[in-house]
Design an enzyme around this catalytic site. Sequence first.
Site, PDB file in Angstrom:
ATOM      1  N   ASP A 154       0.872  -1.200   0.099  1.00  0.00           N
ATOM      2  CA  ASP A 154       0.007  -0.162   0.014  1.00  0.00           C
ATOM      3  C   ASP A 154       0.712   1.304  -0.033  1.00  0.00           C
ATOM      4  O   ASP A 154       1.528   1.527   0.841  1.00  0.00           O
ATOM      5  CB  ASP A 154      -0.756   0.004   1.113  1.00  0.00           C
ATOM      6  CG  ASP A 154      -1.787   1.153   1.391  1.00  0.00           C
ATOM      7  OD1 ASP A 154      -2.829   1.112   1.108  1.00  0.00           O
ATOM      8  OD2 ASP A 154      -1.260   2.179   1.769  1.00  0.00           O
ATOM      9  N   TYR A 213       2.998   9.841  -0.241  1.00  0.00           N
ATOM     10  CA  TYR A 213       4.250   9.474   0.333  1.00  0.00           C
ATOM     11  C   TYR A 213       5.639   9.904  -0.348  1.00  0.00           C
ATOM     12  O   TYR A 213       6.622   9.447   0.252  1.00  0.00           O
ATOM     13  CB  TYR A 213       3.959   7.971   0.647  1.00  0.00           C
ATOM     14  CG  TYR A 213       2.635   7.558   1.266  1.00  0.00           C
ATOM     15  CD1 TYR A 213       2.041   8.364   1.990  1.00  0.00           C
ATOM     16  CD2 TYR A 213       2.291   6.042   1.344  1.00  0.00           C
ATOM     17  CE1 TYR A 213       0.907   7.951   2.620  1.00  0.00           C
ATOM     18  CE2 TYR A 213       1.379   5.402   1.888  1.00  0.00           C
ATOM     19  CZ  TYR A 213       0.548   6.460   2.595  1.00  0.00           C
ATOM     20  OH  TYR A 213      -0.803   6.248   3.235  1.00  0.00           O
ATOM     21  N   LYS A 232      -2.873   6.117  -4.063  1.00  0.00           N
ATOM     22  CA  LYS A 232      -3.741   6.973  -3.753  1.00  0.00           C
ATOM     23  C   LYS A 232      -3.892   8.395  -4.204  1.00  0.00           C
ATOM     24  O   LYS A 232      -2.576   8.894  -4.640  1.00  0.00           O
ATOM     25  CB  LYS A 232      -4.019   7.289  -2.251  1.00  0.00           C
ATOM     26  CG  LYS A 232      -3.943   6.045  -1.703  1.00  0.00           C
ATOM     27  CD  LYS A 232      -3.783   6.204  -0.099  1.00  0.00           C
ATOM     28  CE  LYS A 232      -3.726   4.973   0.790  1.00  0.00           C
ATOM     29  NZ  LYS A 232      -2.029   4.477   0.537  1.00  0.00           N
ATOM     30  N   HIS A 262      -7.374   9.865  -1.466  1.00  0.00           N
ATOM     31  CA  HIS A 262      -6.753   9.680  -0.183  1.00  0.00           C
ATOM     32  C   HIS A 262      -7.370  10.334   1.009  1.00  0.00           C
ATOM     33  O   HIS A 262      -7.509   9.923   2.100  1.00  0.00           O
ATOM     34  CB  HIS A 262      -5.217  10.524  -0.217  1.00  0.00           C
ATOM     35  CG  HIS A 262      -4.232   9.746   0.557  1.00  0.00           C
ATOM     36  ND1 HIS A 262      -3.154   9.868   0.323  1.00  0.00           N
ATOM     37  CD2 HIS A 262      -4.252   9.218   1.822  1.00  0.00           C
ATOM     38  CE1 HIS A 262      -2.210   9.267   1.340  1.00  0.00           C
ATOM     39  NE2 HIS A 262      -2.988   9.175   2.439  1.00  0.00           N
TER      40      HIS A 262
END
Length: 282
Positions: free
Chosen positions: A46, A51, A76, A109
């Site tokens: 994931d 990120y 996301k 997200h």
Amino acid sequence: MFTSPRIPFRDGHSIPQLGYGVWQVEDEVAADVVGQAFEAGYRHVDTARGYGNEAGVGQALRSADLPRDEIFVTSKVPNQDQGYDATLASFDATMADLGLEELDLYLIHWPAPSAGMSVGTWKALIELQEQGRIRSIGTSNFRIEDLIKLESETGVVPVLNQVELHPYFTQPELRRFHSAKGIVTESWSPLGQSGGELEDPVITQIADAHGATPAQVMIAWNLALGNVVIPKSVTPERIVANFASLELRLTEDEVAQISDLHKGEDGRRGKHPAEFAGHQGA
């Protein structure tokens, strides 16, 4: 090597119940730790555009000696890329970094209600799924009202909603709504925070009774509830130990004891979905 069970989606696809999360994992580290996760037995990773480590995850995917259909990948749409056109462009960038032709699961997200763009973003996800570029589409951090809005505006219900969920914050009302709508619940931050659940007497006593770690108990609790769970660690021993949680079977009474630790909003550790509109987050 044992494998994770899979949870079915309403759209006919399915997801490995235990996955490996890479929130706050630096891009230059991601390739190595995701590779270690694959070696430990994980087949579900994931990540997220926000990120900043999709390229590292992509490197691990290319290096893995595993068939593509054995690996489940989630990413996301970040808040700054919400909106129909921006989402399409963001997805292209995600796929370039991951090095994939098709994504298993793509999530919005955060709902970012103040921005008012979640419906346009959702329509882009629907379009990408219809094009065959995404197998399944879902959401992250969406509240009940946010999920209702997507369905009322588009007629399409997410197959999964990934939310903060751990013994101090069990989200019972949201999970009941998910169940009624056929939405799979996925837990981020399943181990809570240092100094919290990992040291709670209820958790530690159950861990001692099973010869397990507190982290394994909390993961096993999530699995027993039927949630998808994505613990994160960059420590090799913990990556392996977390995956071994699949072998731990809690009793119904132990599951109930852990669920009773719920503290309502006082147990929330992350950002509140109604308020968060920034660029970071789980």
